[in-house]
Design a protein around this motif. Sequence first.
Motif, PDB file in Angstrom:
ATOM      1  N   ILE A 232       0.849  -1.194   0.000  1.00  0.00           N
ATOM      2  CA  ILE A 232       0.000   0.000   0.000  1.00  0.00           C
ATOM      3  C   ILE A 232       0.884   1.243   0.000  1.00  0.00           C
ATOM      4  CG2 ILE A 232      -1.882   1.218   1.154  1.00  0.00           C
ATOM      5  CD1 ILE A 232      -2.600  -1.653   0.353  1.00  0.00           C
ATOM      6  N   ASP A 233       0.842   2.008  -1.083  1.00  0.00           N
ATOM      7  CA  ASP A 233       1.589   3.272  -1.179  1.00  0.00           C
ATOM      8  C   ASP A 233       3.067   3.107  -0.815  1.00  0.00           C
ATOM      9  OD1 ASP A 233      -0.492   4.783  -2.132  1.00  0.00           O
ATOM     10  OD2 ASP A 233      -1.097   5.559  -0.175  1.00  0.00           O
ATOM     11  N   GLY A 234       3.629   1.945  -1.098  1.00  0.00           N
ATOM     12  CA  GLY A 234       5.046   1.718  -0.842  1.00  0.00           C
ATOM     13  C   GLY A 234       5.423   1.669   0.624  1.00  0.00           C
ATOM     14  N   GLN A 235       4.418   1.551   1.526  1.00  0.00           N
ATOM     15  CA  GLN A 235       4.709   1.672   2.958  1.00  0.00           C
ATOM     16  C   GLN A 235       4.172   0.541   3.814  1.00  0.00           C
ATOM     17  OE1 GLN A 235       3.103   5.618   3.770  1.00  0.00           O
ATOM     18  NE2 GLN A 235       5.055   6.600   3.324  1.00  0.00           N
ATOM     19  N   VAL A 236       3.076  -0.066   3.425  1.00  0.00           N
ATOM     20  CA  VAL A 236       2.443  -1.119   4.227  1.00  0.00           C
ATOM     21  C   VAL A 236       2.342  -2.376   3.371  1.00  0.00           C
ATOM     22  CG1 VAL A 236       0.441  -1.776   5.605  1.00  0.00           C
ATOM     23  CG2 VAL A 236       1.095   0.633   5.443  1.00  0.00           C
ATOM     24  N   VAL A 237       2.781  -3.517   3.919  1.00  0.00           N
ATOM     25  CA  VAL A 237       2.843  -4.755   3.150  1.00  0.00           C
ATOM     26  C   VAL A 237       1.941  -5.814   3.778  1.00  0.00           C
ATOM     27  CG1 VAL A 237       4.363  -6.565   2.248  1.00  0.00           C
ATOM     28  CG2 VAL A 237       5.231  -4.220   2.515  1.00  0.00           C
ATOM     29  N   TYR A 238       1.163  -6.490   2.927  1.00  0.00           N
ATOM     30  CA  TYR A 238       0.316  -7.599   3.345  1.00  0.00           C
ATOM     31  C   TYR A 238       0.687  -8.840   2.544  1.00  0.00           C
ATOM     32  CZ  TYR A 238      -2.779  -4.042   5.401  1.00  0.00           C
ATOM     33  OH  TYR A 238      -3.295  -3.006   6.130  1.00  0.00           O
ATOM     34  N   ASP A 239       0.637 -10.005   3.189  1.00  0.00           N
ATOM     35  CA  ASP A 239       0.848 -11.282   2.502  1.00  0.00           C
ATOM     36  C   ASP A 239      -0.483 -11.826   2.014  1.00  0.00           C
ATOM     37  OD1 ASP A 239       3.676 -11.498   2.918  1.00  0.00           O
ATOM     38  OD2 ASP A 239       3.273 -12.029   5.014  1.00  0.00           O
ATOM     39  N   VAL A 240      -0.465 -12.364   0.797  1.00  0.00           N
ATOM     40  CA  VAL A 240      -1.666 -12.948   0.203  1.00  0.00           C
ATOM     41  C   VAL A 240      -1.324 -14.358  -0.268  1.00  0.00           C
ATOM     42  CG1 VAL A 240      -3.401 -12.736  -1.617  1.00  0.00           C
ATOM     43  CG2 VAL A 240      -2.461 -10.680  -0.551  1.00  0.00           C
ATOM     44  N   ARG A 241      -2.151 -15.321   0.096  1.00  0.00           N
ATOM     45  CA  ARG A 241      -1.913 -16.697  -0.307  1.00  0.00           C
ATOM     46  C   ARG A 241      -2.421 -16.934  -1.728  1.00  0.00           C
ATOM     47  NH1 ARG A 241       1.852 -18.151   2.731  1.00  0.00           N
ATOM     48  NH2 ARG A 241       1.450 -20.304   2.113  1.00  0.00           N
ATOM     49  N   GLN A 242      -1.909 -17.971  -2.369  1.00  0.00           N
ATOM     50  CA  GLN A 242      -2.328 -18.267  -3.736  1.00  0.00           C
ATOM     51  C   GLN A 242      -3.832 -18.482  -3.807  1.00  0.00           C
ATOM     52  OE1 GLN A 242      -0.046 -22.110  -4.087  1.00  0.00           O
ATOM     53  NE2 GLN A 242      -1.974 -22.831  -4.965  1.00  0.00           N
ATOM     54  N   ASP A 243      -4.407 -17.955  -4.880  1.00  0.00           N
ATOM     55  CA  ASP A 243      -5.841 -18.084  -5.193  1.00  0.00           C
ATOM     56  C   ASP A 243      -6.752 -17.301  -4.259  1.00  0.00           C
ATOM     57  OD1 ASP A 243      -5.494 -19.662  -7.494  1.00  0.00           O
ATOM     58  OD2 ASP A 243      -5.311 -21.478  -6.283  1.00  0.00           O
ATOM     59  N   GLN A 244      -6.199 -16.538  -3.313  1.00  0.00           N
ATOM     60  CA  GLN A 244      -7.059 -15.624  -2.564  1.00  0.00           C
ATOM     61  C   GLN A 244      -7.468 -14.468  -3.475  1.00  0.00           C
ATOM     62  OE1 GLN A 244      -4.645 -14.832   1.115  1.00  0.00           O
ATOM     63  NE2 GLN A 244      -6.509 -15.495   2.173  1.00  0.00           N
ATOM     64  N   VAL A 245      -8.688 -14.008  -3.320  1.00  0.00           N
ATOM     65  CA  VAL A 245      -9.209 -12.943  -4.173  1.00  0.00           C
ATOM     66  C   VAL A 245      -8.893 -11.583  -3.549  1.00  0.00           C
ATOM     67  CG1 VAL A 245     -11.262 -11.910  -5.206  1.00  0.00           C
ATOM     68  CG2 VAL A 245     -11.042 -14.406  -5.075  1.00  0.00           C
ATOM     69  N   ILE A 246      -8.202 -10.741  -4.322  1.00  0.00           N
ATOM     70  CA  ILE A 246      -7.914  -9.364  -3.915  1.00  0.00           C
ATOM     71  C   ILE A 246      -8.921  -8.473  -4.634  1.00  0.00           C
ATOM     72  CG2 ILE A 246      -6.183  -7.543  -3.814  1.00  0.00           C
ATOM     73  CD1 ILE A 246      -4.078  -9.798  -4.355  1.00  0.00           C
ATOM     74  N   SER A 247      -9.813  -7.849  -3.888  1.00  0.00           N
ATOM     75  CA  SER A 247     -10.838  -6.979  -4.466  1.00  0.00           C
ATOM     76  C   SER A 247     -10.446  -5.523  -4.235  1.00  0.00           C
ATOM     77  CB  SER A 247     -12.203  -7.255  -3.838  1.00  0.00           C
ATOM     78  OG  SER A 247     -12.590  -8.602  -4.024  1.00  0.00           O
ATOM     79  N   ILE A 248     -10.375  -4.750  -5.308  1.00  0.00           N
ATOM     80  CA  ILE A 248      -9.943  -3.354  -5.226  1.00  0.00           C
ATOM     81  C   ILE A 248     -11.027  -2.446  -5.790  1.00  0.00           C
ATOM     82  CG2 ILE A 248      -8.183  -1.670  -5.908  1.00  0.00           C
ATOM     83  CD1 ILE A 248      -6.270  -4.041  -6.269  1.00  0.00           C
ATOM     84  N   GLY A 249     -11.360  -1.402  -5.073  1.00  0.00           N
ATOM     85  CA  GLY A 249     -12.358  -0.447  -5.533  1.00  0.00           C
ATOM     86  C   GLY A 249     -12.117   0.915  -4.918  1.00  0.00           C
ATOM     87  N   ARG A 250     -13.009   1.806  -5.175  1.00  0.00           N
ATOM     88  CA  ARG A 250     -12.864   3.162  -4.633  1.00  0.00           C
ATOM     89  C   ARG A 250     -13.120   3.175  -3.136  1.00  0.00           C
ATOM     90  NH1 ARG A 250     -14.636   8.964  -6.991  1.00  0.00           N
ATOM     91  NH2 ARG A 250     -13.999  10.154  -5.171  1.00  0.00           N
ATOM     92  N   TYR A 251     -12.281   3.913  -2.417  1.00  0.00           N
ATOM     93  CA  TYR A 251     -12.470   4.096  -0.982  1.00  0.00           C
ATOM     94  C   TYR A 251     -13.485   5.217  -0.775  1.00  0.00           C
ATOM     95  CZ  TYR A 251     -11.208   4.777   3.958  1.00  0.00           C
ATOM     96  OH  TYR A 251     -11.236   4.887   5.324  1.00  0.00           O
ATOM     97  N   GLU A 252     -14.316   5.069   0.249  1.00  0.00           N
ATOM     98  CA  GLU A 252     -15.431   6.006   0.424  1.00  0.00           C
ATOM     99  C   GLU A 252     -14.989   7.404   0.871  1.00  0.00           C
ATOM    100  OE1 GLU A 252     -18.047   5.087   3.759  1.00  0.00           O
ATOM    101  OE2 GLU A 252     -16.531   3.687   4.522  1.00  0.00           O
ATOM    102  N   HIS A 253     -13.804   7.527   1.470  1.00  0.00           N
ATOM    103  CA  HIS A 253     -13.335   8.824   1.959  1.00  0.00           C
ATOM    104  C   HIS A 253     -12.204   9.345   1.068  1.00  0.00           C
ATOM    105  CE1 HIS A 253     -15.694   8.252   5.584  1.00  0.00           C
ATOM    106  NE2 HIS A 253     -15.107   7.090   5.784  1.00  0.00           N
ATOM    107  N   ASP A 254     -12.423  10.467   0.400  1.00  0.00           N
ATOM    108  CA  ASP A 254     -11.369  11.085  -0.405  1.00  0.00           C
ATOM    109  C   ASP A 254     -10.307  11.702   0.503  1.00  0.00           C
ATOM    110  OD1 ASP A 254     -12.748  10.447  -2.706  1.00  0.00           O
ATOM    111  OD2 ASP A 254     -13.576  12.455  -2.988  1.00  0.00           O
TER     112      ASP A 254
END
Length: 271
Positions: A232-254
Amino acid sequence: MQIRSVLITARYGSSRASELASSIGGMIHDKGCSIYTVNPIKVEGAREVDESMIKDLDIDLAVAIGGDGTVLRTVRWLSTKHVPVLAIKLPTSKGMLAEVTAERSDIEHAIHRLFSDSFYVERRMRIMASVDGRELQPALNEMLIIRDSLTRTPTYRMRLLGTEVAYRMDGLIVSTPTGSTGHSLSFGGSIVYEGLEAMMITPIAPINRMPSIVIPVTDVEVRSNMDAKVVIDGQVVYDVRQDQVISIGRYEHDALFIRFEPRGLRQLANI
């Protein structure tokens, strides 16, 4: 806009940023405002808080002193708050998001305009991801999805706008218009006017040529057949396992930024 309480953040480990924080804190305190700083920044008369406490503060304005990394971190701390940020760039920073330089005359002029209500607030869209329903932190610039293994190339399946595509590649970047001059640009992505409602998808080292694309704001699903990381923005890292679904959309707060003068293609001018 009435300014009564101000949060000051600064680049970690920078003596110049700390000096500016102290000077700016004094100017704002003289206006009768309460001041908060994030540890380890110290300003006389200010209350020091940890980043975890920011969500509970009643603040009207944030001042971020440093470069874009400091601004991105500050905006993320303010994720659910409608608090505008005044970004002040250090001489050593590119400061794509900054409005004010570190020159004392610029800072004094900015403080005067803030308390004369002579400014406007610019909105920047953000995006947010979830992994199998678990929400991650929002991004102002981009979500980088990158392979975990350095010796094998994954296949990424993407579903967007009713279409599913699959490519073998090291990873991909889903960015906002604000982030189009960041990591995405380094991999050949286009610069997009920051005021547009759009998302960019930029591939990283695809085996079969995949272009960078610009799409309207929509929900995007990404799945890898190998373990991956989401950054996230080059600063926060998350691990994701194979075949897990990453859903990305607009955040409600600008994200909200203090601006004094309107400028088109602000980011292009700062490259």
